[in-house]
Scaffold this motif. Structure first.
Motif, PDB file in Angstrom:
ATOM      1  N   GLU A  65      35.427  50.429  38.087  1.00  0.00           N
ATOM      2  CA  GLU A  65      35.678  49.065  38.585  1.00  0.00           C
ATOM      3  C   GLU A  65      36.287  49.119  39.983  1.00  0.00           C
ATOM      4  O   GLU A  65      35.884  48.380  40.883  1.00  0.00           O
ATOM      5  N   LYS A  66      37.241  50.042  40.160  1.00  0.00           N
ATOM      6  CA  LYS A  66      37.911  50.144  41.472  1.00  0.00           C
ATOM      7  C   LYS A  66      36.976  50.712  42.540  1.00  0.00           C
ATOM      8  O   LYS A  66      37.176  50.502  43.730  1.00  0.00           O
ATOM      9  N   VAL A 107      35.862  48.080  27.206  1.00  0.00           N
ATOM     10  CA  VAL A 107      35.723  47.069  28.261  1.00  0.00           C
ATOM     11  C   VAL A 107      34.857  45.922  27.725  1.00  0.00           C
ATOM     12  O   VAL A 107      33.799  46.175  27.138  1.00  0.00           O
ATOM     13  N   PHE A 154      35.912  54.007  33.094  1.00  0.00           N
ATOM     14  CA  PHE A 154      35.473  52.625  33.357  1.00  0.00           C
ATOM     15  C   PHE A 154      36.462  51.900  34.266  1.00  0.00           C
ATOM     16  O   PHE A 154      36.057  51.070  35.092  1.00  0.00           O
ATOM     17  N   ALA A 155      37.766  52.207  34.156  1.00  0.00           N
ATOM     18  CA  ALA A 155      38.750  51.587  35.049  1.00  0.00           C
ATOM     19  C   ALA A 155      38.525  52.067  36.490  1.00  0.00           C
ATOM     20  O   ALA A 155      38.568  51.281  37.441  1.00  0.00           O
ATOM     21  N   SER A 160      29.969  48.080  38.388  1.00  0.00           N
ATOM     22  CA  SER A 160      30.246  47.192  37.253  1.00  0.00           C
ATOM     23  C   SER A 160      30.209  47.964  35.941  1.00  0.00           C
ATOM     24  O   SER A 160      29.532  48.996  35.819  1.00  0.00           O
ATOM     25  N   ALA A 161      30.926  47.430  34.934  1.00  0.00           N
ATOM     26  CA  ALA A 161      30.963  48.066  33.611  1.00  0.00           C
ATOM     27  C   ALA A 161      29.550  48.152  33.035  1.00  0.00           C
ATOM     28  O   ALA A 161      29.164  49.161  32.444  1.00  0.00           O
ATOM     29  N   ASN A 220      43.874  50.357  32.972  1.00  0.00           N
ATOM     30  CA  ASN A 220      43.258  49.609  34.083  1.00  0.00           C
ATOM     31  C   ASN A 220      44.308  48.988  34.989  1.00  0.00           C
ATOM     32  O   ASN A 220      44.088  48.831  36.186  1.00  0.00           O
TER      33      ASN A 220
END
Ligand code: NAD
Length: 294
Positions: A191-192, A220, A187-188, A196-197, A291
């Motif tokens: 995002e990068k 998250v 999930f981190a 979106s989560a 994250n």
């Protein structure tokens, strides 16, 4: 109704003992912390002044202690040899397999029925009486323990001989500790990458990467309203507890001769998170450390 001695009235032990009182059992409790004992007395239980008060004249003794060294010392110096031989012994603490087996062997040699019965379900499950118990011991000891465990839990599973309850608990939490980090890293990274989560969750929660750490406990904030991530990572299950269980997994890996490379890396990451001040946060807060790293 039975007379029960309950030793270790902390976050888990106190609500478990209260449920036994509510079911009509006569419960005498002892803890090193006075307020824990008053908590039980306030709920209709009896307060012991020393361990012996929970050990003599009872049908069953239940222990819910922090670590193997506490279990070894309480059984070694307070229970084994002092309790009557027909007293059932139930240790619900999460401890190392080797200590569970050595205490169990001493109990068996003295003629006691004993089970190791660690739990999953956290303080919420302890309060609601919906814990899962993973039980190690003989068939006979399991059958004797089950009526007590039924009061405190919903799923009571016989995992085999003495120590197998701890083996099941440690293997389960090893998977959980690793999978929480896997979900956090993915999930981190998403995002990068500009994903979106919520979008990733909508896809992965019904895809091949689906797991409990994602669908029930997403680290998250947002997609899973009940997860600690939406409550500033209040525990739940603390990072310190998870680090303890990952250390138990490492010890079990060494003593059984099994290589566990992912678990070793995960333990190092939880230890770094504790060193950075995360010990009292929920273990899913490791997502924030992940994250923020690049
Ligand atoms: P806790 O620290 O809140 O409670 C342990 C209690 O044992 C404390 O109150 C302490 O004073 C008491 N104690 C220690 N040594 C003692 C002794 N010699 N005599 C009497 N009392 C003694 O811990 P907890 O959260 O209740 O956890 C207990 C066990 O359950 C641990 O092994 C933990 O890993 C396991 N567990 C905890 C959770 C959770 O969510 N908290 C979930 C599953 C399993």
């Amino acid at each position: 109704m039975a007379k029960i001695g309950f030793i270790g009235l902390g976050n888990m032990g106190l609500p478990m003992a209260k449920n036994l009182v509510m079911a009509g059992h006569e419960v005498t409790g002892f803890d090193l912390i006075e307020e824990c004992i008053s908590g039980l007395v306030g709920a209709g239980g009896r307060g012991g002044e020393r361990i012996e008060d929970c050990v003599l004249g009872v049908n069953a003794i239940i222990t819910m202690l922090p670590e193997g060294k506490h279990v070894d010392s309480v059984y070694g110096s307070g229970i084994l040899g002092s309790a009557a031989k027909d007293t059932l012994l139930i240790d619900c603490s999460t401890i190392d397999v080797d200590t569970a087996r050595s205490v169990g062997e001493k109990a068996k040699n003295l003629g006691y029925n004993m089970v190791d019965a660690p739990v999953s379900g956290g303080t919420g499950g302890a309060e609601a009486g919906t814990l899962t118990f993973m039980v190690g011991g003989t068939e006979n000891s399991f059958n004797l323990a089950k009526p007590y465990l039924d009061v405190m839990g919903k799923n009571i599973v016989h995992a085999g001989g003495m120590g197998n309850g701890q083996a099941a608990k440690i293997c389960n939490n090893m998977i959980l500790g690793i999978s929480m980090i896997a979900v956090s890293e993915s999930f981190a990274m998403a995002e990068k990458l500009g994903l979106s989560a919520q979008n990733l969750f909508d896809i992965t929660s019904s895809s091949s990467s689906q797991c409990w750490a994602m669908t029930s406990y997403l680290p998250v904030p947002g997609p899973v309203p009940a997860s600690p991530a939406n409550k500033d990572y209040q525990p739940g299950f603390t990072a310190a507890m998870m680090a303890k269980d990952m250390k138990l997994a490492r010890d079990a890996a060494i003593s059984s001769g099994q290589k566990t490379e992912l678990a070793d890396s995960a333990l190092q990451m939880y230890e770094r998170f504790l060193a950075e001040g995360g010990s009292s946060k929920d273990f899913s807060a490791i997502y924030k450390m992940i994250n923020n790293s690049s």
